[in-house]
Design a protein around this motif. Structure first.
Motif, PDB file in Angstrom:
ATOM      1  N   GLU A   1     -72.887  31.322  -8.049  1.00  9.33           N
ATOM      2  CA  GLU A   1     -72.564  29.961  -7.649  1.00  9.33           C
ATOM      3  C   GLU A   1     -71.351  29.953  -6.726  1.00  9.33           C
ATOM      4  N   TRP A   2     -71.328  28.999  -5.844  1.00  8.06           N
ATOM      5  CA  TRP A   2     -70.184  28.818  -4.950  1.00  8.06           C
ATOM      6  C   TRP A   2     -69.052  28.174  -5.749  1.00  8.06           C
ATOM      7  N   PRO A   3     -67.813  28.594  -5.610  1.00  8.01           N
ATOM      8  CA  PRO A   3     -67.281  29.611  -4.720  1.00  8.01           C
ATOM      9  C   PRO A   3     -67.014  30.951  -5.397  1.00  8.01           C
TER      10      PRO A   3
ATOM     11  N   LEU B   1     -73.735  33.138   0.679  1.00  9.07           N
ATOM     12  CA  LEU B   1     -73.757  33.388  -0.760  1.00  9.07           C
ATOM     13  C   LEU B   1     -75.033  34.151  -1.099  1.00  9.07           C
TER      14      LEU B   1
ATOM     15  N   LEU C   1     -70.726  37.162  -2.036  1.00 15.22           N
ATOM     16  CA  LEU C   1     -71.196  36.963  -0.661  1.00 15.22           C
ATOM     17  C   LEU C   1     -71.943  38.198  -0.193  1.00 15.22           C
TER      18      LEU C   1
ATOM     19  N   ASP D   1     -67.534  22.626  -1.409  1.00 10.26           N
ATOM     20  CA  ASP D   1     -68.922  23.095  -1.569  1.00 10.26           C
ATOM     21  C   ASP D   1     -69.342  24.140  -0.540  1.00 10.26           C
ATOM     22  N   GLY D   2     -68.398  24.529   0.340  1.00  8.42           N
ATOM     23  CA  GLY D   2     -68.662  25.607   1.280  1.00  8.42           C
ATOM     24  C   GLY D   2     -69.496  25.227   2.479  1.00  8.42           C
ATOM     25  N   THR D   3     -69.726  23.940   2.675  1.00  2.00           N
ATOM     26  CA  THR D   3     -70.534  23.518   3.825  1.00  2.00           C
ATOM     27  C   THR D   3     -69.694  23.237   5.055  1.00  2.00           C
TER      28      THR D   3
ATOM     29  N   VAL E   1     -70.975  28.857   2.709  1.00  2.26           N
ATOM     30  CA  VAL E   1     -71.904  28.936   1.579  1.00  2.26           C
ATOM     31  C   VAL E   1     -73.232  29.594   1.969  1.00  2.26           C
ATOM     32  N   SER E   2     -73.566  29.589   3.237  1.00  2.00           N
ATOM     33  CA  SER E   2     -74.842  30.182   3.655  1.00  2.00           C
ATOM     34  C   SER E   2     -74.848  31.706   3.486  1.00  2.00           C
TER      35      SER E   2
ATOM     36  N   GLN F   1     -64.592  30.837   1.079  1.00  2.00           N
ATOM     37  CA  GLN F   1     -64.782  31.016  -0.353  1.00  2.00           C
ATOM     38  C   GLN F   1     -63.439  31.003  -1.093  1.00  2.00           C
TER      39      GLN F   1
ATOM     40  N   ALA G   1     -66.459  33.403   6.256  1.00  2.00           N
ATOM     41  CA  ALA G   1     -67.124  33.039   5.009  1.00  2.00           C
ATOM     42  C   ALA G   1     -66.245  33.407   3.821  1.00  2.00           C
TER      43      ALA G   1
END
Length: 122
Positions: A17-19, A13, A23, A71-73, A10-11, A35, A31
């Motif tokens: 909004e994710w996803p 992006l 990017l 949430d992509g973290t 997610v960093s 996603q 990444a």
């Protein structure tokens, strides 16, 4: 396995909004993988009416792991993706991710440091 220095997907992006957002152009393949996995997992959960907790129990992983993927973290390991695919009976891993991507250049090595301890005696 993700390296400690790797940033979460997610960093990278850049917009939206994710996803589903865009990017950064220089985002690493990991990444993009994160996603795609997040989007496919979210779609599968919605289609099957499942919560993160419910799929976590079925796939034998924790619901916080599922939340981090969504949430992509976090980036899941191969076993987690496989367990999710089995539990959902759906492909999550993109088979065509490699198309159009290249690996970044390898870091230069310090040849003097690399040869230390490898000296031969005369």
């Amino acid at each position: 396995m993700r390296k400690k220095k790797d940033l979460p997907p997610v960093s990278f992006l850049e917009e939206g909004e994710w996803p589903t957002g865009r990017l950064a152009a220089d985002a690493p393949a990991t990444a993009r993988l994160g996603q795609i996995l997040a989007a496919r997992l979210a779609r599968a959960l919605a289609d099957q009416g499942l919560s993160a907790r419910a799929i976590g129990e079925r796939a034998r992983c924790t619901h916080p792991t599922i939340a981090r993927i969504l949430d992509g973290t976090g980036s899941p390991d191969a076993q987690t993706v496989l367990h999710l695919e089995i539990a959902l009976q759906r492909h999550l891993w993109p088979s065509d991710l490699h198309e159009g991507l290249t690996l970044p250049p390898a870091p230069e090595r310090d040849t003097a440091a690399g040869q230390k301890g490898h000296q031969t005696q005369a």
